[in-house]
Structure formats: C-alpha cells, structure tokens
Write a protein that holds these residues in place. Structure first.
Motif, PDB file in Angstrom:
ATOM      1  N   GLY A  17       0.790  -1.227   0.000  1.00 42.41           N
ATOM      2  CA  GLY A  17       0.000   0.000   0.000  1.00 42.41           C
ATOM      3  C   GLY A  17       0.821   1.276   0.000  1.00 42.41           C
ATOM      4  N   ILE A  18       2.091   1.202  -0.410  1.00 41.70           N
ATOM      5  CA  ILE A  18       2.894   2.427  -0.432  1.00 41.70           C
ATOM      6  C   ILE A  18       2.405   3.340  -1.570  1.00 41.70           C
ATOM      7  N   GLN A  19       2.372   4.635  -1.271  1.00 48.50           N
ATOM      8  CA  GLN A  19       1.859   5.629  -2.228  1.00 48.50           C
ATOM      9  C   GLN A  19       3.000   6.537  -2.672  1.00 48.50           C
ATOM     10  N   SER A  20       2.710   7.380  -3.654  1.00 48.93           N
ATOM     11  CA  SER A  20       3.687   8.418  -4.019  1.00 48.93           C
ATOM     12  C   SER A  20       3.595   9.498  -2.951  1.00 48.93           C
ATOM     13  N   PHE A  21       4.679   9.723  -2.224  1.00 48.55           N
ATOM     14  CA  PHE A  21       4.644  10.706  -1.135  1.00 48.55           C
ATOM     15  C   PHE A  21       5.038  12.103  -1.599  1.00 48.55           C
ATOM     16  N   ASN A  22       5.495  12.213  -2.851  1.00 53.33           N
ATOM     17  CA  ASN A  22       5.812  13.526  -3.433  1.00 53.33           C
ATOM     18  C   ASN A  22       5.347  13.546  -4.882  1.00 53.33           C
ATOM     19  N   THR A  23       4.705  14.639  -5.273  1.00 57.25           N
ATOM     20  CA  THR A  23       4.238  14.773  -6.647  1.00 57.25           C
ATOM     21  C   THR A  23       4.942  15.959  -7.297  1.00 57.25           C
ATOM     22  N   LEU A  24       5.421  15.742  -8.512  1.00 58.43           N
ATOM     23  CA  LEU A  24       6.149  16.796  -9.224  1.00 58.43           C
ATOM     24  C   LEU A  24       5.189  17.891  -9.677  1.00 58.43           C
TER      25      LEU A  24
END
Lengths: 443, 202
Positions: free
Chosen positions: A417-424
């Motif tokens: 369940g790991i998500q993208s913790f930073n979005t460009l």
C-alpha cells in the motif's frame, strides 16, 4: 547543526568566477526565494543581466559565513531570448536544449507527474531566468530581495512569472533533517568530513576542469561562456505528508514501530542519524554532529538488514553497496541545494489540509542533467540495480498501483500500500553561468 | 457478369497490373491471418512483448533493448581483434561484470573490412555508457580502437559515433522481456536456496 565545512587546503579552482551556490552550504535556519523571470525583449534581458551581475555572489571564501547571497541560472529558452549566437546555442547538450518537459519520458515524469499537470510557469517555455536568494536571517533575506526587485521594477521587456518563498530550520516538511550529505569537490579546499569519501574531481561539478574520466566534460562555447559554469536541475515537489503518516499508521501499531518503519524507508531517523549507526532507535546527538552523521558505509550490511537496499538514502548514494550493474558511483554525485517550503506536518496528522508544502529539489553539477535523468530511470523508479526488480524509491518515486516496500530481515517484511509521497509540480533544466559569463551574456 | 467472365477479363489485363493485384491480395491474406492471431492471442502476453523505444536509438521489449551496429575496421583491425578473440577462445566471460548485458557478438563482414556488433542489454541506451568510460575504459578502447574513427570512450563525441553506426531493428522479440540480468541472478540465487531447503527437508 554547524553545516559549514572548514577550508583546510588551498583552493585551486577559480573561486572568484564560480557562483557561490556551487560551494556555499545552505545555512540553518534558512530563508529565501526562487523567482522565475521571462524575457520578452532581448535588449531588456541583457540590461537585466547587467544590473544583476554585481549582485550575484562568487564562491570566494565560501567557508566564511555570509548573511545572504544571490544565484542566477538561465534555461535554454532564456539563452535564445537573450540572443546568444546560434553556434553557442548548438554547443549545449541536447537534453538541456530540449528542456525538462520534453524529457518527461526519460525522467519517468508520467501520470500525475506529467508536464500537462504542472503549475505555471513550468513547462511553458517561458521560464527564462531563475534568481535565487538564500539567507540565514529574515532581515537580510528581505534586504537582498528588495535589492533585486529594484533592478527588475522599471524594466519593460522582462516579466516576473513566479515568486516562491522557501525557508526551514534544516528539517523538511516530513520532519527529517536534510541537505547535509554533499560530495567533496576536489580543489575547493574543503576539509573532508568522516564518511564523505574521497574528493571527487572538480570537473564533475564545474565545467572546464578534469572530470573523473581524467578529461574535462564537454563545455559550451565560447570558453568564456562555458568555463566555471555548471548545470542546475530544478524540480518542485508537493509533499503528501498526511499520506506518509497514514501509511505508517496503517502498517505499524506503536509510535516506536512507526518511527522504525519510517526510518527503514528513509535510511535515517528524523534527527538525521543513520540506521547504519543507530539501528534500534534515533540518536539526536549523532544527527546533530557533522563528524558522525555521515561516518558510515554499507560494507558490513550487504543484505540491507540495517539499512534496506531500497531505502531512500541508500539508493541516492549507494556508497560501498555492491551493485548488480556496472555503475561508477563517483560520477553520479550531485551537489544538492534543495529548499523546503510550507509548514511541516507532525506525525499525528492523518488528513491532508490542502496547504502548499514540499521541496524544491535542486541539483548542481557538470553532469547534473544526465545524472538526474539517470537517477530517475535507474535508481529512483527501478530496483534492478540492487536486485529489487520493479520496487521503487519509497520517498520520491511515482508509485504504481499495488506497490510495496520490502524491509529485509528473517523473514523479510513486505509492506503493501505504499503511495507516491511527493508529486512533481514542475521544473526546468538551467545553466548556471560563471560571473564572467554573465557579463558576456549581458553583451 | 459470371465468375468465369471476371477471370477472363482479369487475364486480359496487362501483366504488371495482374501482379500488383496478386501482391495486394497476398498481403491482405497475411494481414487478416495476423489480425486473427492477434485476436486469439492472450492479451496479457501480447502486451508483455510490446516494443517500445530504448531511448536515443534502438528497440526495447519490456526491460530488454537491442543494439546492432556495423562499423568500418581499420587496416589490420580484424586481424588484431581475431587474435584477441582466439586467445580467449571466443569466451568473453569477464563481460558479466557489466550486469546489464544479456549477450553480445562480434562478426567480421565484407572480407574483414567491417565489424558487426550486436547485443541485447537491460534498460535504455544512455544510462551506462558514462559508467563504461570510468569503469572499463581500457577494455572499451582496446576492442573498439580497431574501428575506423573511434573517438575513444572518454571522448564527448563517443555517443554520437555509436549512434551514427547503429541500425535500429525493425522487429524485436525477447522470450522473457521483464527478466533482467540482475533479476535472473536473483532467481538463480532463490532457486538455489529453495533446492537447499528441499534437500534439508528430506
């Protein structure tokens, strides 16, 4: 923490001509602004460079504290807008000329990170000049900003597109100390601290000097334009701290376990103390000591039992890790001048408040563009180089649906369940000219 | 008009026209067969073998890319290379350290005047060329120094040189497109561990 290194050797680089930011460390705490300017009239653009030139600081006496300094960098579109001759323009590398948005495939900037979702002015081709002011106190920051703004004010033909303030105490919005691991640039005179590794050839970071191959790397022409310059990769990330906190909450039941899982993702505890030195719990004394914070390698941890092979810091700087692919870790180093913006979020907050916060990732170096493209495709968005298949960097990658992170151990623990913790949110490739090149560009 | 009449009229057409019609019909038959095969094929398997780009030049299937280059050899270049290849018995085992190389071959063409170099490797064109320049420069220059115009692995011109001589494949198939060399190594280690475990059980 005292971030300034001492100068213990005589510098052999042309420090008076190199911009300060190349060697000057970010203070703690720090204040500052990144301003993005469009040049709509060539003469006005050159006029602005003439006015700003005296305000751009050099790297001379980079080891002495300084209350504020200014940096200037130019995109390829900016060089075109300034009327740089065609043969000079063509002497720049292809990826710099294409610009960051056009290199989205190579950078793996797809889905929510794709250029069509970026904030203005990124990806528009209008981000020509980037002016950054760094300061160690609020008054000097405001003072230096006012000085720059006066130069911009009455000039028709240049336009301020964005103005982003930043500032932090040395901890990012996730609550982790950052910005303290830097390569030692040969010839800068810097004293290597324990764990820094051998000094890296200056040509990896400043154009015109021998690189790790023994030869200088290709340099734009004429000589006055290229020499003592470097490249800058700027990438603005929005940080999803509540999502990170929730991931920890969903996968660990006590605060102690949550902090350990978080440290396994990062490779360090919040204080900056590395798992390699304190595998059981945080030790703020290590985190606050520049002579201890980097004093480790991974020779005695080949399986990643202490510091996971896939953790953020081990991916970004594998040190002595035996890699599955033939890679020279010494040519993949970058000088990092990243800055945090927005309010940090404490670990107990589990729902997003919608506020603007994150990190301006800033990498400097003669290979910075090649290296960020390499890092993005090989070390961030893949696990192949350490035998982890399609696992990605837990902190800065774009995670696929169903992604997981493996904590090595007996047995290993697979945390789903790991998500993208930073979005460009945008970014650009820039050239940071020497002080003499700024005069040359001003015409 | 009956079928017989059509056949008769068709035979009266000029030979060039008839040949053209035959070609179009044959092509159409193959296209239809391929389309049906595609419809009947497992869509997941079909997608797994999708051909993408290896970046600068070349094709990529899953994680595996292809590189084919034909380069002119210096006078006596083939002789020198052949001496080396004979010395090692054609065995280039040391190349395993690259870790992204599935296979590669060296073939002399046109009476030893040209070198055909063909390889399958993991990932994309650009990433590891820079690493070769600092990790194995002598070996790269030893092999390719026999090629006419080779600028040297540390030269800024080397990538353009290779690109100029590379001929991208028009079609590319890899049986396990997502098994990289590193992944194959991991699977071998895992299998060894499983075999040891099974042995220990008995």
């Amino acid at each position: 923490m005292e971030l300034f290194r001492r100068r213990t050797r005589r510098p052999t680089l042309d420090l008076d001509d190199i911009q300060a930011t190349v060697l000057r460390a970010r203070p703690e705490p720090y204040f500052g602004t990144h301003a993005i300017i469009e040049i709509t009239d060539q003469a006005a653009g050159r006029q602005l460079l003439r006015r700003l030139a005296p305000l751009v600081s050099s790297a001379a006496r980079w080891d002495e504290p300084r209350s504020s300094w200014m940096a200037l960098a130019i995109s390829y579109a900016g060089l075109v807008a300034l009327g740089v001759p065609q043969d000079s323009l063509e002497s720049f590398p292809a990826n710099f000329r294409a610009g960051m948005a056009a290199r989205a495939d190579r950078l793996r900037d797809t889905g929510p990170n794709a250029p069509q979702h970026w904030e203005a002015p990124w990806g528009s081709g209008r981000a020509h000049l980037a002016v950054s002011v760094y300061a160690d106190n609020e008054d000097d920051w405001r003072g230096t900003m006012a000085g720059y703004e006066r130069q911009l004010q009455d000039l028709a033909g240049v336009r301020l597109l964005s103005h982003q303030d930043f500032g932090a105490t040395g901890f990012n919005v996730f609550g982790y100390r950052d910005g303290f691991s830097q390569p030692v640039v040969e010839g800068s005179g810097a004293e290597p601290l324990p764990g820094d590794g051998r000094p890296i050839k200056a040509g990896e970071f400043v154009l015109g000097y021998p690189s790790e191959t023994g030869q200088p790397l290709p340099m734009p022409t004429p000589d006055v334009l290229g020499r003592n310059g470097t490249y800058v990769v700027f990438r603005k990330y929005h940080s999803h701290v509540a999502t990170f906190n929730r991931y920890l909450r969903d996968n660990a039941s006590t605060e102690e376990d949550r902090e350990l899982l978080a440290a396994k993702l990062v490779g360090r505890w919040r204080s900056g103390a590395p798992l390699a030195l304190t595998p059981e719990q945080d030790d703020p004394a290590v985190g606050a000591d520049p002579r201890r914070i980097n004093d480790f390698d991974y020779t005695d941890d080949p399986r990643g039992l202490r510091t996971p092979l896939g953790s953020h810091i081990r991916r970004m700087n594998p040190r002595s890790t035996k890699l599955e692919t033939l890679s020279d870790v010494n040519i993949r180093r970058i000088i990092r001048r990243s800055t945090s913006f927005g309010e940090p979020v404490v670990p107990t907050v589990l729902t997003a408040d919608g506020a603007d916060r994150g990190l301006d990732f800033i990498a400097l170096g003669a290979r910075a563009i090649d290296n960020v493209e390499f890092l993005q495709s090989e070390w961030v968005n893949s696990g192949n180089f350490v035998g982890l298949g399609k696992e990605k960097d837990p902190m800065i990658s774009l995670q696929d649906k169903g992604a997981y992170f493996t904590v090595p151990g007996s047995p290993p623990r697979r945390v789903h369940g790991i998500q993208s913790f930073n979005t460009l949110r945008g970014g650009e490739y820039l050239f940071m000219p020497s002080l003499s090149a700024i005069h040359w560009l001003a015409g | 008009m009956g079928e017989h009449d059509i056949q008769t009229r068709f035979q009266e057409l000029p030979a060039a026209v008839r040949e053209k019609v035959d070609t179009v019909l044959t092509d159409a038959k193959i296209a239809v067969k391929l389309k049906i095969a595609e419809i009947l094929a497992d869509p997941a398997e079909h997608a797994e073998h999708a051909v993408t780009t290896a970046g600068r030049v070349g094709a990529k299937s899953g994680e595996v890319s292809e590189l084919t280059a034909i380069m002119p050899l210096k006078p006596n270049g083939a002789e020198r290379l052949r001496k080396f290849f004979t010395l090692v018995g054609g065995n280039l085992a040391g190349a395993g350290q690259v870790g992204t190389l599935h296979n590669m071959r060296f073939v002399f063409l046109d009476n030893d005047t040209k070198l055909l170099f063909a390889t399958a490797y993991d990932g994309e064109w650009d990433p590891y060329i820079d690493d070769f320049a600092t990790k194995i420069p002598e070996f790269m220059d030893y092999l390719f120094g026999n090629v006419e115009g080779w600028p040297g692995i540390t030269s800024p011109a080397v990538k353009d040189f290779i690109t100029q001589h590379q001929i991208p494949a028009e079609a590319w198939f890899v049986s396990h497109p997502n098994i990289t060399v590193a992944e194959a190594n991991r699977l071998k280690r895992q299998d060894a561990a499983v075999q040891t475990f099974v042995d220990a059980l008995n």
